[in-house]
Design an enzyme around this catalytic site. Structure first.
Site, short mmCIF file in Angstrom:
data_model
loop_
_atom_site.label_atom_id
_atom_site.label_comp_id
_atom_site.label_asym_id
_atom_site.label_seq_id
_atom_site.Cartn_x
_atom_site.Cartn_y
_atom_site.Cartn_z
N HIS A 227 0.80 -1.23 0.00
CA HIS A 227 0.00 0.00 0.00
C HIS A 227 0.83 1.28 0.00
O HIS A 227 0.59 2.18 -0.78
CB HIS A 227 -0.94 0.00 1.20
CG HIS A 227 -1.90 1.15 1.21
ND1 HIS A 227 -1.62 2.33 1.84
CD2 HIS A 227 -3.12 1.30 0.65
CE1 HIS A 227 -2.63 3.17 1.67
NE2 HIS A 227 -3.55 2.57 0.96
N GLU A 267 -4.05 -4.47 9.16
CA GLU A 267 -4.27 -3.65 7.98
C GLU A 267 -3.41 -2.39 7.99
O GLU A 267 -3.91 -1.27 8.13
CB GLU A 267 -5.75 -3.31 7.83
CG GLU A 267 -6.63 -4.53 7.62
CD GLU A 267 -8.04 -4.19 7.19
OE1 GLU A 267 -8.26 -3.08 6.68
OE2 GLU A 267 -8.93 -5.04 7.38
N HIS A 269 -1.38 0.76 6.72
CA HIS A 269 -1.54 1.67 5.58
C HIS A 269 -0.30 2.58 5.47
O HIS A 269 0.76 2.15 5.05
CB HIS A 269 -2.83 2.47 5.73
CG HIS A 269 -4.04 1.65 5.49
ND1 HIS A 269 -4.38 1.14 4.26
CD2 HIS A 269 -5.02 1.22 6.34
CE1 HIS A 269 -5.50 0.44 4.34
NE2 HIS A 269 -5.91 0.47 5.59
N GLU A 284 -5.03 0.11 10.63
CA GLU A 284 -6.47 0.36 10.66
C GLU A 284 -7.14 -0.28 11.87
O GLU A 284 -8.27 0.07 12.24
CB GLU A 284 -7.11 -0.14 9.36
CG GLU A 284 -8.50 0.39 9.12
CD GLU A 284 -9.01 0.10 7.73
OE1 GLU A 284 -10.16 -0.37 7.61
OE2 GLU A 284 -8.27 0.34 6.77
#
Length: 294
Positions: A227, A267, A269, A284
Site C-alpha cells: 500500500h 491492515e 496503511h 487500521e
C-alpha cells in the site's frame, strides 16, 4: 532483527491512515474514521486534534518545510493546514466531489495534491490559492504524488495503470506500466534518484527512472497488497503489506524481506521514517506501530 511495538489509540475505531514526521520530532497521523489529526511521541504519548468538518475523510498528511502540517479531506473536498499547536484552517477545493487524496510539497513551494474522483492534479499556496490541472485520460484515478529529483511531480494513475510526471506548469507525461491492472498506489523519491512505487493489485514494487525506464520486483508473499512506501536510511525502502499483515523492506538491488505485525488483521496503511530511523506505520486496527532495529 527488527522489533515491532504497537500503541493503541485512545478512541476506538479511529482508523489511522496517513503518517508524517513533524519538525517537533513526533509522528503525526490522520484518523479517517475518528475525524482527527493525531500526534505520537517516541515513548507513545498520544494527543489528538478534532477536525471542524464532520466526516471529512481525512487521508494523507505531510509536514511542509515551514513546519506546518497539510492534509487532505477526501469526503469533504477540502485541504487542511494546521500548526503544531493545533491552529487549523480548511480550504475548499474548487471542483465539486474532487476527492483530494495524496499530497506532496513541490519544488515551487506549493502543496500539490491529487483529486481521485475529480481526475485532476491541484496545488495550493500558503495563502490558500488553488490551481487545478485536468488529466487528459478520463477516470485515471490519480492517487498519490511525490516530488521528484528532476523538479517535477510524479503521480500514480491507479486506474490509468501508469505513472505520470507533471511539470510545475501542468504539463503531463505518462508512462504505462508493463502489466495490466497493476493498481499503482503510493510513490516516493528513492535513495538512488529514481521513483519507487507499490502495485497493490500487481503485488509488486516498481521503480521508474526520471527518463521513464521501469523495473518491477514481485513480492514473495502472494496477495500481499502493498500500500505505502518510503525511503529508509540505509539505501533501502520500506513498505506496508495491507493484506499480508507485514512490513516489507526492499534494497536497491531488489532483495526483499518481510516482517509480520504482532496484531492479526492490523491492515497497515501509511508509514513514515522517525528521526532515529525507526519505521512508524498506521494500522487500521486502531494502533500505531513502530519498527526498530535492535
Amino acid at each position: 532483527m527488527p522489533i515491532i511495538k504497537e500503541f493503541t489509540l485512545p478512541h476506538p475505531n479511529s482508523g489511522p491512515y496517513g503518517m508524517t514526521l513533524g519538525q517537533d520530532g513526533s509522528m503525526w497521523f490522520t484518523e479517517q474514521e475518528g475525524n482527527r489529526i493525531g500526534r505520537i511521541t517516541a515513548d507513545g504519548d498520544i494527543r489528538e486534534f478534532p477536525l471542524p468538518t464532520a466526516n471529512a475523510g481525512v487521508s494523507s498528511i505531510l509536514c511542509a518545510a515551514d513546519g506546518t502540517l497539510w492534509f487532505t479531506e477526501y469526503k469533504a473536498g477540502k485541504i487542511g493546514k494546521m500548526t503544531m499547536d493545533g491552529r487549523l484552517v480548511e480550504y475548499d477545493v474548487p471542483t465539486e466531489d474532487a476527492g483530494p487524496y495524496g499530497l506532496a510539497e513541490g519544488p515551487d513551494g506549493a502543496i500539490w495534491f491529487t483529486e481521485i474522483t475529480g481526475n485532476k492534479i491541484g496545488n495550493i499556496r500558503a495563502a490558500g490559492e488553488i490551481t487545478e490541472y485536468e488529466l487528459p485520460e478520463p477516470g485515471a484515478f490519480p492517487s498519490f504524488i511525490t516530488a521528484g529529483p528532476d523538479g517535477a511531480l510524479w503521480i500514480t494513475l491507479n486506474q490509468g495503470n501508469a505513472i505520470g510526471r507533471m511539470a510545475i506548469d501542468g504539463t503531463l507525461t505518462t508512462y504505462p506500466l508493463p502489466h495490466q491492472q497493476s493498481g499503482p498506489v503510493v510513490i516516493t523519491h528513492g535513495p538512488d534518484g529514481a521513483l519507487w512505487f507499490v502495485e497493490i493489485m500487481g503485488n509488486r514494487i516498481g521503480r521508474i527512472t526520471t527518463s521513464g525506464a521501469i523495473t518491477e520486483y514481485p513480492l514473495p508473499t502472494e496477495g500481499a497488497r502493498p500500500h505505502a512506501i518510503i525511503a529508509g536510511q540505509h539505501g533501502d525502502l520500506w513498505f506496508t503489506e495491507w493484506s499480508a499483515n507485514r512490513i516489507g523492506r526492499i534494497t536497491l538491488q531488489g532483495d526483499i524481506s518481510e516482517y509480520p505485525i504482532p496484531t492479526d488483521h492490523a491492515e497497515p496503511h501509511g508509514l513514515a521514517l522517525g528521526p532515529d530511523g525507526s519505521v512508524w506505520f498506521a494500522e487500521e486496527c486502531n494502533k500505531i506501530g513502530r519498527l526498530t532495529h535492535e
